[in-house]
Design an enzyme around this catalytic site. Structure first.
Site, mmCIF file in Angstrom:
data_model
loop_
_atom_site.group_PDB
_atom_site.id
_atom_site.type_symbol
_atom_site.label_atom_id
_atom_site.label_comp_id
_atom_site.label_asym_id
_atom_site.label_seq_id
_atom_site.Cartn_x
_atom_site.Cartn_y
_atom_site.Cartn_z
ATOM 1 N N ASP A 1 6.086 100.557 73.209
ATOM 2 C CA ASP A 1 5.336 99.448 72.618
ATOM 3 C C ASP A 1 5.820 99.217 71.182
ATOM 4 O O ASP A 1 5.794 100.137 70.368
ATOM 5 C CB ASP A 1 3.847 99.841 72.606
ATOM 6 C CG ASP A 1 2.972 98.828 71.885
ATOM 7 O OD1 ASP A 1 3.422 97.687 71.659
ATOM 8 O OD2 ASP A 1 1.832 99.199 71.548
ATOM 9 N N SER B 1 -4.893 97.712 70.512
ATOM 10 C CA SER B 1 -4.222 96.816 69.576
ATOM 11 C C SER B 1 -5.111 96.601 68.348
ATOM 12 O O SER B 1 -5.627 97.569 67.801
ATOM 13 C CB SER B 1 -3.897 95.498 70.287
ATOM 14 O OG SER B 1 -2.980 94.752 69.547
ATOM 15 N N HIS C 1 1.970 98.702 75.547
ATOM 16 C CA HIS C 1 0.826 98.407 74.683
ATOM 17 C C HIS C 1 -0.501 98.768 75.364
ATOM 18 O O HIS C 1 -0.805 98.251 76.425
ATOM 19 C CB HIS C 1 0.869 96.910 74.347
ATOM 20 C CG HIS C 1 0.149 96.544 73.074
ATOM 21 N ND1 HIS C 1 0.259 97.268 71.905
ATOM 22 C CD2 HIS C 1 -0.680 95.500 72.777
ATOM 23 C CE1 HIS C 1 -0.462 96.680 70.951
ATOM 24 N NE2 HIS C 1 -1.042 95.611 71.456
#
Lengths: 487, 487
Positions: free
Chosen positions: A415, A165, A440
């Site tokens: 995601d 991320s 994710h």
């Protein structure tokens, strides 16, 4: 390839021997499968001027169970939360430590977890103003230097940076900006292209919607229908009270909180789309395997009256907020456990301007256009700074990254953040790995019984590439009489 | 190669057409051979935090005489002095503007010339503390962005960065840190390896000594013998008065100024070694061709008595300080015209720690060991900051630059700063050009009648390489349907 692996083994065996005198403790109440220590490094608050010479303590986790002199260092570039949250959810690093004889480091990001300059996070800019990505990257640079200088035998260890991320963005940017301090980066689910002008801001909510639709049309339709129902309820004090009671809110909704409530509810579905993992997990919230499936079981009738529909919505949202049944009440200012939403809100208001928008047609959300002026004005109101959607592009290049090398950009295609990810391989050493059916930074998670084959393949591919980086490094090292990479 | 040159011509002719509505004035009293404007850009004082949102005005010189839409931009990364000093001494850019249809930009470095945040330079760290290389590089980044956004047709123009000396270091580091904003850098006489631990600190003064010795042994021996003579004179008030009179000092020497005087005198020879150009020039000081030759004509008898020897030394130093005969007196705090010694002294005290040392044996100077503690303590006394010899290495990588591309490192081998230069080609696109018999960034100087063949060859090689960078850029551009370099 096999020859290279033999080579690294020989080189590594030569260089590596077990460290002695370790003072570690076995982890308690965490899924970290190793001995580790928690330590602190005294960091400059400001790396780029001499106006402020203050320091703060940056927390890090270190494990040398499998490491020996000269062997690789795996560094996780901590992102917007408590470092244990990432250490607990990045099994990939722990589970490969032995294979690579790697030292494991997790460095906490400034202003998150327990690494907060000036004590408690506050909005005073003289305190909060040093929360920028450039400062965080410089923290990692200084930290690597410190580790290499202070741990005997680490001086020539190759460093591989990992992140998921925002941490993935940091990992990629760290390799771009400090290539002399790391041999490569695994940037998992890193939306480095999610900046203004680089991507279609609808894509994010389209992916969220499709993740729900995939389970059932009735599920996504229920969420789509919920917004006008919620709005109708929010319009009266009776309705707000009913919502506050039904959602077991810790504080009753005030009449100024319509948008806050909508945003909180919307974030439930966004977060579920990020973490619809095939195994039970405890990232953001403790959840069962395939939590959207669980959620959608509770959203089977989109055409009920408002209160019936919203009651279902509450039941569905409870999968996310209260799967363990331990939550006493719901706080609409908290979307996820251990994430530093205050700090991230400041970063999103300054440089990490990642537009998202919804049209209410291709997606199941209320129509919401992206308006940088409105966004920036709101930031100014909250923090006294305006948003600069261009700054990250000037600093890090946006999509102009062809000159970089040794970065893996992995993305689970379910995601929503893959919308801003690097999905196409750019060059032989800037490799995109698309993982169908994954969410994710799912590749960073520990191996689980339900992992789909595509995920297992992706992890194997990553291991092979990282092994190659390390082999290349040792090859260069062995050709250098001074035992240092020259130039 | 020829095919590529044809290609760039076609592409450039297609894209470039003369700009209209230019408001320029012909240069007066400068050797700048073009129309140019002087403009100002409002820069952030601090690019890396939100504590200080002040701005300052950065001065730049712009010339579009030969430029048209889409054509290249040549940017000089201003270093530690008035930007006109560099514009006047970088004929290479002006003289190649037509060949490349290039826009010419010279951006002044923060805290030098007229680009001084908070008005006059002072030592208050809240004002001076933003004088760092990282901030200067970020200035250039923002400035390029601004030029590309505000000058019609500049958006897709490739930018080549030029710089000499510290400006050359900036040019190289700019390409390393912001490769998305420039296609390549010509880093002339850039001592990026002159940091602690990376080079032999004796080399600098050895090269200075050899430059004098090359003209005559008696010359270098006179300078070598002068130091004990000067020390003997400095030991008495009569001697100091005699020195003050003989050197026509603006202020008589105080008894605390022994080292200042020695340093000033030493810098005379160091500077002459940098600028022993084959043509008359006006860089640092107005000087004839081969100024060391002129200097050494006055140093033919090393074995005279103290006053006779030092009288010769004064006459020799006058070649440097008063060749035009216009200097009324000598100020020992000034070594060179238009160089910002105050600012540089701060930079050298913080991050630009470039050790030099002399042994009095292989060189003609007093023995002077490099002592970082003493050096840093002195910096702390002057500025309240300690020196960090490692910082630039952590930021910019020192010799670990293999991952960078498209940088030319040129060095005149008679230049003492070549001691810290990149003298060996690192990779096919990190090219070292050694120029025998040339001095400090001599390749950047305007063409002169006495230029040696090696210098002409070096310039031609540089032109060919830069042409290749530009061709490669246009080639990529032409393959991209969106008219932008993708990724």
């Amino acid at each position: 390839m096999k020859l290279l692996i033999v080579f690294i083994t020989i080189v590594c065996i030569e260089r590596c021997y077990a460290l002695r005198g370790k003072h570690h403790y076995r982890s308690i109440n965490t899924p970290i499968p190793a001995n580790f220590s928690v330590k602190w490094y005294s960091q400059r608050v400001d790396h780029f001027s001499y106006v402020n010479n203050d320091r703060y303590n940056q927390r890090y986790i270190i494990s040398t169970d499998h490491w020996g002199e000269g062997c690789p260092i795996f560094l996780y570039a901590g992102n917007e939360g408590d470092i244990f949250m990432f250490a607990n959810n990045t099994g990939f690093m722990w589970q490969n430590a032995q294979r690579f004889q790697a030292m494991i480091l997790f460095a906490e990001h400034r202003y998150y977890g327990q690494s907060i300059p000036y004590g408690k996070l506050d909005r005073n800019l003289t305190h909060l103003g040093y929360l920028t990505t450039e400062q965080a990257l410089a923290d990692f640079a200084e930290f690597i230097q410190y580790i290499k200088e202070t741990i005997p035998g680490a001086h020539n260890s190759p460093v591989v940076v990992f992140g998921g991320s925002y941490g993935g963005m940091l990992a990629a940017w760290f390799r771009i900006k400090y290539p002399h301090l790391t041999i490569g980066a695994l940037a998992a689910s890193a939306p480095i292209l999610q900046f203004p002008g680089l991507y279609n801001c609808n894509d994010y909510f389209n992916i969220v919607t499709n993740d729900f639709k995939q389970y059932s049309d009735k599920c996504s339709q229920s969420i789509r229908n919920s917004w006008p129902a919620v709005r109708r309820l929010l319009a009266s004090s009776d309705g707000r009270k009913w919502l506050s009671d039904t959602f077991v809110l810790c504080k009753p909704l005030a009449d100024t909180q319509d948008q806050d409530f909508i945003t909180w509810l919307s974030s439930t579905w966004e977060n579920l789309a990020m973490i619809d993992y095939p195994n039970n997990a405890s990232f953001l919230q403790p959840l069962p395997a395939f939590p959207i499936k669980e959620t959608c079981k509770r959203l089977t009738n989109p055409d009920q009256n408002d209160k019936q529909l919203i009651q279902d919505i509450y039941n569905a949202a409870s999968v996310y907020y209260n799967y363990t049944g331990s939550a006493k009440c719901n706080d609409i200012s908290v979307e996820a456990q251990d994430l530093g939403t205050d700090g991230w809100s400041f970063q999103a208001c300054t440089e990490m301007v990642l537009p998202v928008c919804s049209n209410g047609e291709t997606d199941m959300f209320e129509k919401n256009e992206w308006n940088i002026t409105k966004y920036s004005d709101n930031c100014y109101k909250n923090y006294g700074v305006k948003s600069d959607g261009e700054k990250a592009l000037v600093l890090f290049g946006g999509k102009h990254i062809t000159t970089a090398t040794n970065i893996i950009f992995s993305n689970g295609l379910r995601d929503p953040w893959s919308a801003g990810g690097v999905l196409q391989t750019v060059s032989p050493s800037l490799i995109a790995i698309q993982i169908p059916n994954a969410c994710h930074h799912e590749d960073l998670r520990p191996v689980g019984p339900n992992d789909p084959p595509a995920l297992r393949d992706a992890r194997n591919q990553e291991i092979t590439i990282i092994m190659k980086w390390i082999n290349d490094y040792y090859l260069k090292l062995s050709f250098n009489p001074f035992n240092e990479i020259n130039y």
